[in-house]
Design an enzyme around this catalytic site. Structure first.
Site, PDB file in Angstrom:
ATOM      1  N   CYS B  48       0.771  -1.250   0.123  1.00  0.00           N
ATOM      2  CA  CYS B  48      -0.024   0.129   0.126  1.00  0.00           C
ATOM      3  C   CYS B  48       1.005   1.220  -0.082  1.00  0.00           C
ATOM      4  O   CYS B  48       2.016   1.341   0.141  1.00  0.00           O
ATOM      5  CB  CYS B  48      -1.049   0.024   1.301  1.00  0.00           C
ATOM      6  SG  CYS B  48      -0.064   0.123   2.744  1.00  0.00           S
ATOM      7  N   CYS B  50       1.203   3.527   2.238  1.00  0.00           N
ATOM      8  CA  CYS B  50       1.554   3.856   3.444  1.00  0.00           C
ATOM      9  C   CYS B  50       3.007   3.211   3.471  1.00  0.00           C
ATOM     10  O   CYS B  50       3.720   3.898   4.292  1.00  0.00           O
ATOM     11  CB  CYS B  50       0.550   3.446   4.510  1.00  0.00           C
ATOM     12  SG  CYS B  50      -0.763   4.595   4.762  1.00  0.00           S
TER      13      CYS B  50
END
Lengths: 90, 144
Positions: B48, B50
């Protein structure tokens, strides 16, 4: 936010605490916030006193470790929401 | 379903290139976790944003610090499924999230950075938090 999430609320992808006008407290990752309410993914619900933990004890642990996602997706109705805070800011 | 290695391999290498040991099997995890001496950091890697924008760059920066864990390893959530599940079994009272970072001292979990303390922040924020943990628990690494 981000290349692939345009059109979503600014809190999209952020884990929040959603407070309500009742005993329920929700923690989850925001998918969107619209006129229906707060759409949370991988969410948990805590009711005051559940598992013999107060709201403060629950939030303290949630802030340190996160929550177990008991609900893949849920919507907290807009008329029940009294506050939204970022879990990371607790 | 795991992504193609063509997509994921650079995400692995971003950590392994700075000395992070990759644990791809339950046996790898056991070998890492059963060494309980000193300090150890386990990264749960992820595909992801993040992880790409904050966690991996923050970890890379933090590992330049004069104080570092004795051992650092990673598991890849969503990719190496068995290894990740097995690693999480070592701290199964902690809700699974990714990316996330677990820090152990003498075999005990003493600090944890869940996903929600990575999302919405910067790589420098992540690095700063890690350096603070390193300063508290780790010895200074001798200059080579």
């Amino acid at each position: 936010m981000g290349t692939f999430h345009q059109g979503k609320h600014d809190l999209h992808g952020i884990t929040v605490v959603v407070e309500t006008d009742g005993p329920d407290l929700f923690v989850g990752r925001v998918d969107d916030i619209d006129d229906r309410g707060v759409i949370l993914l991988d969410a948990d619900l805590h009711r005051e006193g559940e598992a013999e933990r107060s709201r403060e004890e629950y939030l303290d642990r949630a802030a340190r470790f996160g929550v177990f996602a008991r609900h893949r997706r849920l919507v907290v109705p807009v008329d029940r929401v009294t506050g939204i805070r970022r879990l990371g800011e607790l | 379903m795991p992504y193609s290695p063509l997509i994921v391999n650079p995400m692995r290498q971003e950590l392994t290139s700075v000395g992070v040991q990759e644990l791809t099997t339950p046996e790898d995890v056991d070998a890492f976790m059963n060494d309980k001496d000193g300090t150890a950091m386990l990264v749960v890697n992820s595909v992801c944003g993040c992880a790409a924008g904050m966690a991996r760059p923050g970890i890379r920066t933090a590992l330049e610090h004069e104080r570092r864990p004795d051992r650092v390893a990673s598991v890849f959530a969503g990719q190496d499924l068995e290894a990740t599940a097995h690693a999480r079994g070592y701290f199964d009272d902690v809700p699974p999230s990714s990316p996330s970072i677990a820090f152990f001292k003498d075999g005990e979990l003493v600090w944890f950075m869940p996903r929600h303390r990575i999302e919405g922040r910067t790589a420098d924020d992540v690095a700063a938090d890690l350096r603070a943990v390193f300063d508290e628990h780790c010895a200074t690494v001798a200059a080579s």
